[in-house]
Scaffold this motif. Structure first.
Motif, PDB file in Angstrom:
ATOM      1  N   UNK A  40      23.893 -28.916 -21.793  1.00 55.99           N
ATOM      2  CA  UNK A  40      22.864 -28.019 -22.325  1.00 55.99           C
ATOM      3  C   UNK A  40      23.156 -26.548 -22.046  1.00 55.99           C
ATOM      4  N   UNK A  41      23.997 -26.289 -21.038  1.00 61.59           N
ATOM      5  CA  UNK A  41      24.289 -24.885 -20.729  1.00 61.59           C
ATOM      6  C   UNK A  41      25.323 -24.295 -21.691  1.00 61.59           C
ATOM      7  N   UNK A  42      25.882 -25.123 -22.550  1.00 59.47           N
ATOM      8  CA  UNK A  42      26.866 -24.641 -23.511  1.00 59.47           C
ATOM      9  C   UNK A  42      26.152 -24.300 -24.812  1.00 59.47           C
ATOM     10  N   UNK A  43      26.435 -23.085 -25.337  1.00 62.64           N
ATOM     11  CA  UNK A  43      25.820 -22.668 -26.597  1.00 62.64           C
ATOM     12  C   UNK A  43      24.320 -22.800 -26.545  1.00 62.64           C
ATOM     13  N   UNK A  44      23.735 -23.288 -27.644  1.00 55.88           N
ATOM     14  CA  UNK A  44      22.296 -23.542 -27.646  1.00 55.88           C
ATOM     15  C   UNK A  44      22.108 -25.051 -27.536  1.00 55.88           C
ATOM     16  N   UNK A  45      21.666 -25.495 -26.392  1.00 56.98           N
ATOM     17  CA  UNK A  45      21.478 -26.927 -26.136  1.00 56.98           C
ATOM     18  C   UNK A  45      22.738 -27.740 -26.431  1.00 56.98           C
ATOM     19  N   UNK A  46      23.865 -27.197 -26.033  1.00 52.73           N
ATOM     20  CA  UNK A  46      25.116 -27.944 -26.148  1.00 52.73           C
ATOM     21  C   UNK A  46      25.891 -27.696 -27.423  1.00 52.73           C
ATOM     22  N   UNK A  47      25.357 -26.826 -28.296  1.00 53.43           N
ATOM     23  CA  UNK A  47      25.959 -26.657 -29.622  1.00 53.43           C
ATOM     24  C   UNK A  47      26.210 -25.189 -29.944  1.00 53.43           C
ATOM     25  N   UNK A  48      27.381 -24.902 -30.518  1.00 53.68           N
ATOM     26  CA  UNK A  48      27.645 -23.587 -31.105  1.00 53.68           C
ATOM     27  C   UNK A  48      27.804 -23.786 -32.606  1.00 53.68           C
ATOM     28  N   UNK A  49      27.027 -23.038 -33.389  1.00 55.20           N
ATOM     29  CA  UNK A  49      27.113 -23.167 -34.843  1.00 55.20           C
ATOM     30  C   UNK A  49      28.325 -22.382 -35.340  1.00 55.20           C
ATOM     31  N   UNK A  50      29.372 -23.109 -35.740  1.00 52.67           N
ATOM     32  CA  UNK A  50      30.618 -22.447 -36.141  1.00 52.67           C
ATOM     33  C   UNK A  50      30.515 -21.763 -37.499  1.00 52.67           C
ATOM     34  N   UNK A  51      29.462 -22.062 -38.255  1.00 50.42           N
ATOM     35  CA  UNK A  51      29.323 -21.378 -39.547  1.00 50.42           C
ATOM     36  C   UNK A  51      28.867 -19.930 -39.364  1.00 50.42           C
ATOM     37  N   UNK A  52      28.274 -19.654 -38.210  1.00 45.85           N
ATOM     38  CA  UNK A  52      27.866 -18.274 -37.925  1.00 45.85           C
ATOM     39  C   UNK A  52      29.129 -17.424 -37.792  1.00 45.85           C
ATOM     40  N   UNK A  53      29.233 -16.396 -38.638  1.00 49.70           N
ATOM     41  CA  UNK A  53      30.415 -15.540 -38.601  1.00 49.70           C
ATOM     42  C   UNK A  53      31.422 -15.858 -39.691  1.00 49.70           C
ATOM     43  N   UNK A  54      31.246 -16.999 -40.361  1.00 49.48           N
ATOM     44  CA  UNK A  54      32.128 -17.304 -41.491  1.00 49.48           C
ATOM     45  C   UNK A  54      31.636 -16.510 -42.694  1.00 49.48           C
ATOM     46  N   UNK A  55      32.586 -15.889 -43.403  1.00 43.63           N
ATOM     47  CA  UNK A  55      32.171 -14.959 -44.456  1.00 43.63           C
ATOM     48  C   UNK A  55      32.885 -15.224 -45.782  1.00 43.63           C
ATOM     49  N   UNK A  56      32.275 -14.707 -46.832  1.00 45.09           N
ATOM     50  CA  UNK A  56      32.957 -14.583 -48.120  1.00 45.09           C
ATOM     51  C   UNK A  56      33.064 -13.091 -48.430  1.00 45.09           C
ATOM     52  N   UNK A  57      33.850 -12.784 -49.472  1.00 40.58           N
ATOM     53  CA  UNK A  57      33.952 -11.399 -49.925  1.00 40.58           C
ATOM     54  C   UNK A  57      34.405 -10.469 -48.827  1.00 40.58           C
TER      55      UNK A  57
END
Lengths: 703, 147
Positions: free
Chosen positions: A177-194
């Motif tokens: 739970x101490x990793x990311x938010x409750x054990x999870x990092x959203x890898x789509x955050x920061x992915x971009x187009x254009x």
């Protein structure tokens, strides 16, 4: 040496220091201290065995003398690790202290198994709903990674179908739970187009099959996307490589595989096309030199696979091996192996770190296996090719808007370890003169122009395609190759017969903003979807545009580049090679895999001695103290019950020294470990009517 | 007594023999025996184009990593199994984006199209949509010698 009253003590102290120092160096050089897992201890700590991408284990209990005695120790069927069975199980477990950790099933669950029995310790699954259902990379993927602080904080790290980074307690299966938010990092955050538009977190396109690269306290993650043959836009999601703090999930650095203005290489996207193109991710395994603090990134094609008219220029870092700093992600060097990529020659395999000796000179090298069956070898500190790579002129494109590079790099050493172009007539089927003549007739409808033959506009009234070899599947694809650090030999399996006629067409009105993409003008258009790519109920489904064509006439040579149902290229259809990195030559090469049933039974070959043809397909391998171990890529039923064989080859000669039966073809890459004093080999098998299964082999108990 | 025993034995042999050949005839049905109709395959083609071709390709030659559904490698891979095995694989796991969403009759049509694309002969009776029946039809990659 001081000689005084305390001389003996000084000597002793010095000697002790030297011994301790040597020990310290030994421990640190391996990067694996006393509390850390290592192949020396019988673990298999990484997808590729170690951080150097070798797939090498020093275990030798299973060897040439007893390989044929191997028995199934246990098996784990993955059917219920998701709502339905999976038929394309590609995982390779990591093994730590006798426990295995790997992904499994259509939910991409994580499982921990007792290495001695296969008993399920725990399982974990994240239910991601539509985000997973429409994900760019589905099914169970290649596995997980393992991190430990060496003091009992042991974590399993993996990427979900919906592109989330998750950490799990290796002992309990509970999220950290101490990793990311409750054990999870959203890898789509920061992915971009254009030029910088954040993608939608639910429907935005990004995913990953490969395992995170864990080094020290850093997790390095690549990215991949939908199939690049018929994309709806050239302005697809941009590939990124990112490093996260493995304890907290904090983003440490980002490497833009499509450089932004001001970054190195941006000018290779002419007319500002960096801002209107995507892909260029890293979808396969990466490797790292812990001591040098350097990470090696094998980068894929930009959008789209077969047409680059919307991105004039060489398009760095497409199809480049990029070396970046482990701490900062800053580029140290790069080498682009395909300029202006339009052949689907994505860099497919983990780079292999090899300390070699060329003409008496020690070189810290990196060797890159590839779909194009070249082993590209560089000095991994400087990026200088170990043997010259020549820029040679290649066939130019005549597709409107496409501007191909006038030259492409060709390594002078080592030689290609499988066919990477169609040599006419030498490579053509030659069981009979008639067959060779028929092969030439088939080829009359295609353009044959050596390697890097650019796709052409396919037309039923003209040319159907440009002949290339190894594009989509290799050569060597994602399973990569292996390496023996003692003998400096790379072992690589490769397809030797995957010829294709590459063509492009104009997309039907309104479907895409590309001027051309994969297809033929005379055929009805259908969107090309990758394996496992799902368009969920509320997403636009692939539509047939244009009238359905009548089925081809019954006597048509039709389906692909075949002659009387046989591959247009002569055997061997697949090979395994030993490549000596000190000398840059092939030590041996043998056909790989059993002759397929349809070849053995082909009526046209009756009475002809065809020998062992080998099999088409790219499979992963495992290197041990004495053996190279890998399984057939296709099932056969002539010389044994219907199934596939797991084979062992003598590393020194390429001679097959043993084989054991498996119920289905190898679909993952094999690994080995030791538990309770016993060596095991685990392999993922699946395909056809056989759903995914991990099978463990070991020697029978002695009496 | 001796004669009686011989007769009994002969009769028994005959009965067993008849049964055996009946069994053999049933189990020897293969994809070469005209197990689908042309009409069924034609309908199957439309369904294939709509539901399968995105991954498996226009000409059933496969995609980047979706396997071919026609040709030598495909036939080798399924050689020795039954149409029931293939039917169940399709019915329960395809299309990958919506597994199980295609009804049995449509799956039978798609399978019929695959058979025609692999140049197995059409016949007068439709391909069954019952798995158990399809399990009685063997996939033989190579045409058997004429009987």
């Amino acid at each position: 040496m001081p000689r005084n009253a305390n001389g003996r003590n000084v000597l002793l102290t010095t000697a002790l220091s030297v011994v301790l120092g040597a020990l310290w160096i030994a421990i640190n050089a391996s990067g694996q201290g006393p509390g850390l897992p290592s192949t020396q201890k019988g673990d298999w700590p990484y997808y590729t065995a170690d951080l150097k991408g070798t797939k090498y284990s020093p275990l030798d209990q299973i060897n040439a003398s007893n390989f044929n005695k191997l028995e199934v120790a246990w098996r784990f069927k993955t059917d219920n690790m998701g709502p339905r069975p999976e038929y394309k199980l590609e995982g390779t477990p990591v093994a730590i202290n006798g426990n295995l950790y790997v992904t499994a099933g259509t939910r991409r669950s994580v499982i921990s198994l007792d290495g001695k029995t296969g008993e399920l310790n725990w399982s974990y699954a994240l239910r991601e709903g539509n985000r997973a259902a429409i994900a760019a990379r589905q099914l169970s993927g290649r596995g997980v990674s393992f991190w430990t602080d060496g003091k009992g904080d042991d974590r399993v790290v993996y990427v979900t179908t919906g592109y989330r980074l998750v950490e799990i307690n290796a002992h309990t299966g509970a999220v950290i739970t101490s990793f990311g938010k409750d054990g999870i990092v959203d890898l789509k955050v920061g992915m971009i187009t254009g030029s910088g538009q954040q993608i939608d977190l639910e429907t935005g396109e990004a995913g990953l099959h490969s395992t995170p690269l864990i080094v020290k306290d850093v997790a390095i993650i690549g990215s991949s996307f939908k199939e690049g043959m018929t994309p709806v836009t050239h302005n697809n999601t941009k590939g990124l490589v990112r490093a996260y703090d493995v304890r907290t999930g904090k983003l440490l650095w980002t490497f833009n595989t499509i450089p932004k203005p001001g970054e190195f290489g941006n000018e290779t996207w002419e007319n500002g096309s960096w801002a209107t193109n995507g892909n260029t991710g890293v979808w396969t395994q990466m490797t790292v030199d812990e001591d040098l603090g350097l990470v090696y990134l094998p980068v894929e094609d930009p959008t789209s696979d077969y047409y680059g008219g919307h991105r004039p220029g060489n398009n760095l870092f497409g199809d480049s091996l990029v070396c970046v700093d482990l701490k900062t992600g800053i580029r140290k060097w790069h080498y682009q192996v395909v300029h202006h990529p339009i052949w689907d020659f994505d860099l497919s395999s983990a780079p292999i770190l090899a300390d070699i000796n060329v003409n008496g000179k020690a070189i810290k090298a990196v060797a890159l296996p590839s779909k194009e069956a070249f082993l590209y070898v560089f000095d991994r500190v400087t990026g200088e090719p170990v043997w010259p790579m020549e820029e040679r002129p290649v066939q130019q494109s005549d597709v409107p808007g496409e501007k191909t590079s006038p030259t492409q790099p060709f390594p002078t050493k080592p030689p290609a370890y499988a066919r990477n172009y169609l040599k006419v007539p030498d490579d053509l089927i030659d069981f009979t003169p008639e067959m060779r003549a028929q092969a030439k007739d088939v080829l009359a409808r295609y353009r044959v122009a050596g390697m890097f033959n650019p796709p052409l506009v396919g037309d039923g009234n003209g040319l159907l395609g440009a002949i290339n070899v190894g594009n989509a599947g290799g050569g060597t694809n994602w399973p990569g190759a292996g390496y023996d650090p003692e003998t400096h030999i790379v072992y690589a399996q490769a397809s030797n017969s995957s010829a294709a006629g590459l063509s492009v067409r104009k997309p039907p009105g309104g479907f895409s903003d590309l001027n051309y993409f994969a297809g033929r003008n005379d055929q009805p258009f259908r969107e090309a979807l990758g394996p496992g790519f799902g368009t969920a109920a509320d997403s636009p489904l692939a539509k047939t545009i244009g009238k359905p064509q009548p089925p081809p006439p019954a006597n048509a040579p039709a389906y692909g580049l075949n002659v009387q149902g046989l591959p247009i290229m002569k055997p061997p259809y697949g090979v395994i090679s030993a490549i000596n990195l000190d000398r840059g030559d092939l030590q041996w090469q043998v056909p790989f895999g059993e002759t397929p049933d349809n070849i053995v039974n082909n009526p046209a070959l009756k009475g002809i001695n065809i020998g062992n043809t080998g099999q088409n397909g790219s499979v992963g391998l495992l290197v041990t103290k004495t053996l190279v171990i890998l399984g057939d890529s296709q099932v056969t039923s002539i010389t044994h019950p219907r199934g596939a064989m797991l084979r062992a080859y003598d590393k020194a000669t390429g001679k097959e020294v043993g084989a054991v039966w498996m119920p289905a073809a190898q679909s993952g890459s094999p690994m080995t470990y030791s538990a309770g004093g016993k060596q095991y080999i685990v392999i993922a098998v699946s395909g056809g009517a056989y759903s995914g299964e991990y099978i463990a082999f070991s020697l029978p108990a002695t009496d | 007594m001796k004669v009686k025993t011989t007769i009994v034995a002969l009769v028994a042999c005959t009965i067993i023999g008849v049964h055996y050949s009946t069994l053999r005839a049933q189990s020897s049905r293969s994809v070469w025996d005209g197990v689908y109709t042309e009409e069924q395959a034609k309908q199957g083609q439309g369904l294939y184009n709509e539901k399968c071709s995105s991954c498996h390709g226009d000409t059933l030659m496969g995609g980047e990593s979706a396997p071919a559904l026609a040709g030598g490698e495909f036939l080798s891979n399924w050689n020795g199994l039954t149409l029931g095995d293939l039917f169940e694989r399709i019915r329960t796991t395809m299309p990958q984006n919506r597994p199980g969403s295609v009804a049995r009759p449509a799956n039978a049509q798609i399978l019929a199209y695959m058979l025609s694309a692999n140049q197995f002969p059409a016949g007068k009776t439709e391909l069954s949509q019952q798995t158990e029946v399809l399990k009685e039809i063997k996939i033989d990659a190579q045409k058997p010698n004429p009987k």
